[in-house]
Scaffold this active site. Structure first.
Site, PDB file in Angstrom:
ATOM      1  CE1 TYR A  71      21.900  14.275  21.974  1.00  0.00           C
ATOM      2  CE2 TYR A  71      21.920  15.889  20.566  1.00  0.00           C
ATOM      3  CZ  TYR A  71      21.855  15.550  21.882  1.00  0.00           C
ATOM      4  OH  TYR A  71      21.501  16.062  22.864  1.00  0.00           O
ATOM      5  N   GLY A 222       8.760  17.728  28.782  1.00  0.00           N
ATOM      6  CA  GLY A 222       8.419  17.427  30.151  1.00  0.00           C
ATOM      7  C   GLY A 222       8.968  16.346  30.757  1.00  0.00           C
TER       8      GLY A 222
END
Length: 304
Positions: A71, A222
């Site tokens: 990250y 999502g």
């Protein structure tokens, strides 16, 4: 819903092995840059703001932070931001990291690590976080190949004291069974949210039956995945949000936590206001009617 005075303790607790945490945690993926996460060309985030978000998260009772050495943006590393913001670390803070994937200094993705390379990834996380051991390390998988050699390598590092507990990410039930034959698994971190597949529901329930935490990622985004939520949502989600005076994102997080006491949340943000709202979602108790409407939407198999 009012969020200013709500802390992560409202979400309840779960144990990752012997480490008790609040079920509402924090994901560090979005701390390092603006726009779509993990893009090599994305603009880096404001360092001071990211540090303030991390410190505020801990003030709000978040004691489970999910991160990874991969990250990073051109100017920011999530692990080093966590180190700068929170060290010396609170005694109850649990930092979970992932190994397996890697990126070169330009941000381009590398092949997943071999068993021999995993030790270097673990040591990189230790160095960046300033720790002498890692609380939880998830082995992230790509595909359906056997994980035995790679998980076995991490199990050896656990025996050596570099890792306290082991978990898995992006895996199948067969992977979990294979890993459990090698060493205990405390968590499974998989994509999950409204509209997930029936087999994902079954896996979530199976983890609960085994006492394994299930940790959804992309629960808010999502299908948007790394790009984040689109800002649009289904009518059913918006209706439940209005009824509870909450946001659609809060409803999605609350619905996820309703799936079982072993389900944890790790929403990520670099926005202080979004942080407050995410933590407050842990206190949101959806009505029977609201849950029924969301469950119908879920079984319809679509995810905005």
């Amino acid at each position: 819903m009012t969020s200013q005075t709500i802390t992560a303790a409202a979400s309840g607790t779960w144990k990752l092995g012997d480490l008790e945490i609040n079920r509402m945690g924090f994901g560090a993926m979005r701390l390092t840059q603006h726009g779509e996460a993990l893009r090599a060309d994305a603009a880096s985030s404001d360092r001071g703001r990211a540090i303030r978000v991390l410190r505020r998260a801990v003030e709000l009772g978040v004691n489970h932070i999910d991160t990874a050495a991969f990250y990073f943006s051109p100017l920011r590393s999530a692990n080093e931001l966590i180190n700068r913001a929170l060290a010396p670390y609170p005694d109850d803070l649990v930092i979970t990291t992932k190994v397996g994937p890697g990126r070169d200094p330009s941000g381009a993705w590398l092949p997943h690590a071999t068993p021999e390379q995993l030790r270097g990834q673990v040591e990189e996380n230790l160095r960046q976080l300033g720790r002498d051991h890692l609380d939880v390390v998830n082995l992230r998988i790509a595909g359906t190949d056997s994980l035995a050699e790679r998980f076995g390598a991490l199990a050896e590092l656990r025996e050596a004291g570099l890792i306290r507990h082991l978990g898995l990410s992006n895996v199948t039930p067969a992977h979990l069974a294979e890993a459990q034959e090698i060493a205990p698994v405390v968590c499974v971190q998989n994509p999950y949210g409204i509209g997930a597949r029936p087999e994902d529901d079954a896996f979530l329930r199976s983890c609960g039956a085994q006492g394994v935490a299930f940790v959804p990622f992309y629960a808010i985004a999502g299908a948007g995945r790394e790009a984040g939520a689109s800002g649009e949502d289904h009518d059913e989600v918006r209706a439940v949000a209005r009824a509870h005076e909450a946001s659609a994102a809060q409803v999605r997080l609350a619905w996820t936590l309703h799936r079982g006491p072993h389900v944890l949340a790790i929403p990520g943000t670099g926005n202080p206001d979004h942080l407050l709202a995410n933590v407050a979602a842990g206190a949101l108790r959806l009505s029977h009617g609201g849950l029924a409407a969301l469950d119908r939407l879920h079984r319809g198999g679509t995810s905005a």
